[in-house]
Design a protein around this motif. Structure first.
Motif, mmCIF file in Angstrom:
data_model
loop_
_atom_site.group_PDB
_atom_site.id
_atom_site.type_symbol
_atom_site.label_atom_id
_atom_site.label_comp_id
_atom_site.label_asym_id
_atom_site.label_seq_id
_atom_site.Cartn_x
_atom_site.Cartn_y
_atom_site.Cartn_z
ATOM 1 N N ARG A 1 0.694 -1.298 0.055
ATOM 2 C CA ARG A 1 0.055 0.010 -0.076
ATOM 3 C C ARG A 1 1.021 1.341 0.152
ATOM 4 N NH1 ARG A 1 -2.550 0.411 5.308
ATOM 5 N NH2 ARG A 1 -3.418 1.886 4.274
ATOM 6 N N ASN A 2 0.297 2.307 -0.348
ATOM 7 C CA ASN A 2 1.052 3.624 -0.390
ATOM 8 C C ASN A 2 2.128 3.674 -0.967
ATOM 9 O OD1 ASN A 2 -1.034 4.404 1.632
ATOM 10 N ND2 ASN A 2 -0.017 3.841 3.369
ATOM 11 N N LEU A 3 1.925 3.098 -2.222
ATOM 12 C CA LEU A 3 3.105 3.200 -3.045
ATOM 13 C C LEU A 3 3.221 4.656 -3.615
ATOM 14 C CD1 LEU A 3 5.655 1.903 -4.505
ATOM 15 C CD2 LEU A 3 4.126 1.548 -6.445
ATOM 16 N N ARG A 4 4.385 5.486 -3.565
ATOM 17 C CA ARG A 4 4.446 6.875 -4.109
ATOM 18 C C ARG A 4 5.799 6.982 -4.842
ATOM 19 N NH1 ARG A 4 1.579 11.198 -1.089
ATOM 20 N NH2 ARG A 4 -0.170 10.151 0.041
ATOM 21 N N TYR B 1 2.690 3.434 -20.457
ATOM 22 C CA TYR B 1 3.450 4.753 -20.294
ATOM 23 C C TYR B 1 2.996 5.682 -18.862
ATOM 24 C CZ TYR B 1 4.768 9.563 -21.235
ATOM 25 O OH TYR B 1 5.440 10.999 -21.009
ATOM 26 N N LEU B 2 3.972 5.507 -18.061
ATOM 27 C CA LEU B 2 3.351 6.067 -16.705
ATOM 28 C C LEU B 2 3.949 7.360 -16.332
ATOM 29 C CD1 LEU B 2 3.359 2.830 -14.835
ATOM 30 C CD2 LEU B 2 1.377 3.638 -15.773
ATOM 31 N N ILE B 3 3.266 8.372 -15.707
ATOM 32 C CA ILE B 3 4.132 9.736 -15.292
ATOM 33 C C ILE B 3 3.645 9.730 -13.903
ATOM 34 C CG2 ILE B 3 4.157 12.058 -15.280
ATOM 35 C CD1 ILE B 3 3.617 12.185 -18.088
ATOM 36 N N SER B 4 4.456 9.747 -13.129
ATOM 37 C CA SER B 4 4.165 10.122 -11.415
ATOM 38 C C SER B 4 4.487 11.359 -10.977
ATOM 39 C CB SER B 4 5.011 8.971 -10.688
ATOM 40 O OG SER B 4 5.158 9.294 -9.444
ATOM 41 N N ASP B 5 3.531 12.069 -10.263
ATOM 42 C CA ASP B 5 3.898 13.236 -9.712
ATOM 43 C C ASP B 5 4.242 13.302 -8.369
ATOM 44 O OD1 ASP B 5 1.444 12.595 -8.746
ATOM 45 O OD2 ASP B 5 0.497 14.600 -9.459
ATOM 46 N N GLY B 6 4.690 11.875 -7.796
ATOM 47 C CA GLY B 6 4.914 11.905 -6.376
ATOM 48 C C GLY B 6 3.809 11.493 -5.292
ATOM 49 N N GLY B 7 2.490 11.349 -6.138
ATOM 50 C CA GLY B 7 1.224 11.236 -5.247
ATOM 51 C C GLY B 7 0.958 9.710 -5.441
ATOM 52 N N PRO B 8 -0.280 9.535 -4.618
ATOM 53 C CA PRO B 8 -0.699 8.126 -4.276
ATOM 54 C C PRO B 8 -1.103 7.591 -5.659
ATOM 55 C CG PRO B 8 -2.100 9.853 -3.389
ATOM 56 C CD PRO B 8 -1.147 10.514 -4.006
ATOM 57 N N CYS B 9 -1.596 8.359 -6.686
ATOM 58 C CA CYS B 9 -2.211 7.836 -7.872
ATOM 59 C C CYS B 9 -1.332 8.201 -9.173
ATOM 60 C CB CYS B 9 -3.796 8.104 -7.913
ATOM 61 S SG CYS B 9 -4.186 9.535 -7.262
ATOM 62 N N PRO B 10 -1.232 7.416 -10.075
ATOM 63 C CA PRO B 10 -0.472 7.842 -11.432
ATOM 64 C C PRO B 10 -1.244 9.437 -11.923
ATOM 65 C CG PRO B 10 -1.329 5.558 -11.585
ATOM 66 C CD PRO B 10 -1.993 6.044 -10.308
#
Lengths: 174, 189, 400
Positions: C324-327, C347-356
């Protein structure tokens, strides 16, 4: 010669037809309502809530982790409160909308209290697709014995872990 | 791959180290893609992925004229990301990003004349993000129905609540359904 | 007559036209041609469209002069859904993309997130992934062969033989993951359940018996005169067009392009296995059928090697990996694997949040459909079904 391969193909179907009477490899189906195939232990369908002794005392402490993590958001939990409004570690309402649940078992994985597990029962006939498929906590509650009966290996492991945790908790109290 | 030669050839590109991609002005997108496709060293013949991204306007801190940090509004834009691979040379990827001017009337050149693989993907981006690809042979909605009006993948998309709802227990949908019923009754009365 | 909705319009004209909204295209005016051509709508309830898929076909007699695929009937905006939920919660939704190959879908997504967040995978888990991945390939290819033959008119028999073998593999999936099709088996940093010795034994048996089944299946149909005359030289896809249109997977290899991501990218531990990449010569329907049959034989070879090499015991989950809580740190990744249908990319972009922040699926069957019209033009209407069947699509993935 034209048609030779057709005959060869027909020989294969003949072999399969006759073979299906003798070999389990060639006959994998069963006559369902009369004979059912055994469900493997890992089989998952819809979740249920485990209680140890009485159905009023579920293992669930209403921490709402599963409600938060559930991908299709099919779980709804309300915490029980006593007369003064202080929270009690029991769910007042624990509903699962079986029409929405997609049997992914993420609630089981994230539950830190081993309170929610996946059932083997896959038929839920009902005549109302809204309220008939809404399972409340009384419908969901199953005893630990039931859990042992469908998943013996996993349940034994869970019991051992819970006992070890309880022993660990009891020690510092001395 | 000699990316330095690539960078020298097109000084208008900008290297974005955080995402390992080239930010390309949309005027020269086709020129750059043609170079990647035909250059004997790169031979990027497979345009694998075309993805739209929506960046809303946000506040960013920049150093002002007097050296003090100033908060500034960064305008939002839509972006299309291209992933190029080479099948014949078995190398890649080279990532290009192309940004629109603002989010109101986003227009980008279509890369479909060079790479057929972009045909459906650009239609999908047009459908879900509303970027118009000029030069696309058949720019229509592809996943949503033709009469649909909004662009659902945009970050500021608000889903309408007045169609295709179904009451499910303990859901805000149920509450919305009640509200609709009240409105309906009021209208009738 | 043909109004392609801004096809050849200059930029200025597009600006003047209403920017958004439907762009309908008319095929016919009132001119004389309308008397000769017939526009029909094949699907979405046509039995051989493999789901809800429609083709707008324009016919000159029996010959196809125009074909436009229409889809979106199963569209649920999977990408938007995944952007509203946690990284973990998207895994069960990837099962529903290509519901024949949920294991490889899981793998593609999980691999992308592992690359993005820098999560290592234990050795045994890597082997398990290869094993279930190759079993999935067997399931997909044998079913495709069965469906293709059903489209050709061999109703029932080959398809049911294929489903019988698939059943044995799905039983293994059910035993290890709890569900036959919606496996939801992989997690960031490993897999969910270990393979028991009994399950390994069953997989051994599959690896042993499957080539014999393939021999039998080939004896049944592969050289059948009707199959040869219906498939050979039909729906030829030239090599340059295949690459240019982004066609991947067995379809690309049937056109003679040596591009298998298991060899090119060597993701996971595919560098440890020896296998050949079957290539077609003509790029017709028969080659696409044959490449898949040969690929299954190679998959069995990979299975045998993996079963011989898999460590006896070991972790199946990276203990550092968080459920859980992967960021993941802000950044982006494009990661692709060779799914049975082709190149499945995430193709994934993460902004450091809890969801993509951005979650994009590059669906192979969606992009493989680009060339459907090119393959069908000039063919007879009855061959459209066969050509379409040889593309191997699943509408859950096309429409997302």
């Amino acid at each position: 010669m034209f048609g030779l391969e057709l005959l060869r193909g027909l020989a294969v179907t003949a072999r399969n037809l006759i073979g299906s009477y003798f070999s389990g490899d060639r006959m994998v189906t069963v006559q369902y309502p009369e004979a059912a195939r055994p469900t493997p232990e890992n089989f998952r369908n819809f979740p249920f809530l485990v209680y140890d002794e009485r159905p009023e005392e579920l293992r669930c402490v209403a921490c709402k982790i599963c409600e938060k993590e559930c991908p299709p958001q099919c779980i709804y939990i309300e915490q029980r409160r006593d007369e003064k409004g202080r929270p009690i570690k029991q769910p007042e309402v624990f509903d699962i909308d079986l029409a929405v649940c997609m049997s992914c078992a993420i609630c089981v994985e994230v539950c830190p209290f081993d309170a929610i597990k996946m059932d083997h029962q896959f038929d839920h006939p009902t005549d109302n697709r809204f309220s008939g498929l809404l399972a409340d906590k009384w419908k969901l509650a199953r005893s630990n014995q039931y859990y042992h009966s469908i998943r013996p290996a996993e349940a034994a492991e869970v019991d051992a872990r819970l006992a070890a945790e309880a022993a660990k908790k009891a020690k510092p109290a001395k | 791959m000699n990316t330095e030669r690539f960078a020298a050839q097109f000084p208008q590109m900008q290297w974005d180290a955080a995402t390992s991609s080239w930010i390309v002005p949309h005027q020269s997108l086709l020129e750059i893609a043609l170079f990647l496709k035909t250059d004997p060293e790169f031979r990027m013949d497979l345009l694998s992925n075309v993805a739209g991204v929506d960046w809303l306007s946000s506040k960013e801190k920049v150093r002002g004229e007097d050296g003090k940090p100033v908060e500034r509004e960064r305008p939002g834009y839509l972006e299309v990301v291209y992933h190029f691979y080479s099948v014949s040379a078995k190398q890649g990827p080279i990532v290009l990003r192309c940004r629109t001017d603002g989010r109101a009337t986003p227009i980008l050149p279509s890369i479909t004349p060079l790479y057929r693989s972009a045909e459906f993907q650009e239609r999908e981006i047009y459908d879900l993000y509303g970027i118009v690809f000029s030069g696309h042979p058949d720019l229509r909605r592809i996943l949503m129905w033709d009469e649909f009006e909004d662009f659902p993948m945009r970050k500021d998309y608000v889903s309408p609540d007045d169609y295709e709802w179904e009451p499910t227990p303990h859901d805000d949908v149920l509450e919305r359904a009640r509200q609709h019923r009240r409105e309906e009754e009021r209208r009738r009365a | 007559m043909l109004d392609l909705g801004g096809a050849n319009a200059a930029d200025g004209e597009i600006l003047d036209a209403p920017l958004y909204g439907p762009r309908s295209y008319r095929v016919f005016g009132d001119d004389a041609l309308a008397k000769h051509f017939l526009e029909i709508s094949m699907g979405p309830h046509h039995p051989s469209t493999h789901g809800v898929f429609r083709m707008d076909v324009v016919l000159d007699g029996e010959t196809v002069v125009r074909l436009k695929p229409v889809f979106g009937y199963l569209h649920r905006n999977h990408e938007k859904l995944a952007e509203t939920m946690s990284w973990l919660a998207a895994i069960p939704y990837t099962d529903r993309l290509d519901y024949f190959c949920s294991m490889t879908n899981n793998w593609a997504y999980v691999l992308a997130v592992e690359k993005l967040a820098g999560i290592a995978v234990p050795e045994r888990a890597e082997y398990i992934r290869v094993i279930v991945g190759e079993l999935t390939r067997l399931v997909n290819h044998i079913c495709l062969a069965g469906f293709l033959l059903a489209d050709l008119g061999a109703l029932g028999t080959p398809l049911l033989y294929a489903f019988r073998e698939r059943e044995k593999i799905l039983d293994i999936f059910e035993e290890i993951s709890g569900a036959r099709m919606m496996c939801n088996y992989m997690r960031f940093g490993g897999v969910r359940v270990d393979l028991s010795p009994e399950a390994l034994q069953k997989i051994h048996r599959i690896a042993e018996r499957f080539p014999f089944f393939l021999d039998e299946f080939e004896a049944l149909v592969s050289r059948n005169e009707i199959l040869l005359s219906r498939c050979q030289g039909v729906g030829v896809l030239p090599r340059h067009l295949a690459v240019n249109a982004g066609v991947t997977g067995p379809m690309l290899r049937a056109s003679g392009v040596d591009y298998d991501l298991r060899k090119v990218d060597r993701y996971g531990i595919y560098d440890r296995f020896e296998f050949r990449v079957p290539l077609g010569e003509h790029g017709d329907v028969y080659d696409r059928y044959m490449v898949r049959i040969l690929e299954m034989r190679e998959s069995v070879a990979i299975l045998r090697q993996a079963l011989a090499q898999i460590p006896e015991k070991g972790e199946i989950m990276n203990p550092q990996a968080k459920l859980r809580n992967l960021r993941p740190k802000p950044g982006e990744i494009y990661s692709r694997i060779e799914s049975p249908k082709g190149e499945l990319g995430f193709y994934l972009i993460s902004d450091g949040g809890p969801c993509p922040y951005r979650y994009r699926v590059r669906p192979p069957s969606f992009i493989n459909l680009t060339v459907l019209e090119d393959m069908c033009l000039g063919q007879k209407i009855a061959d459209v079904i066969v050509i379409f069947g040889s593309v191997d699509i699943v509408l859950g993935e096309v429409d997302r």
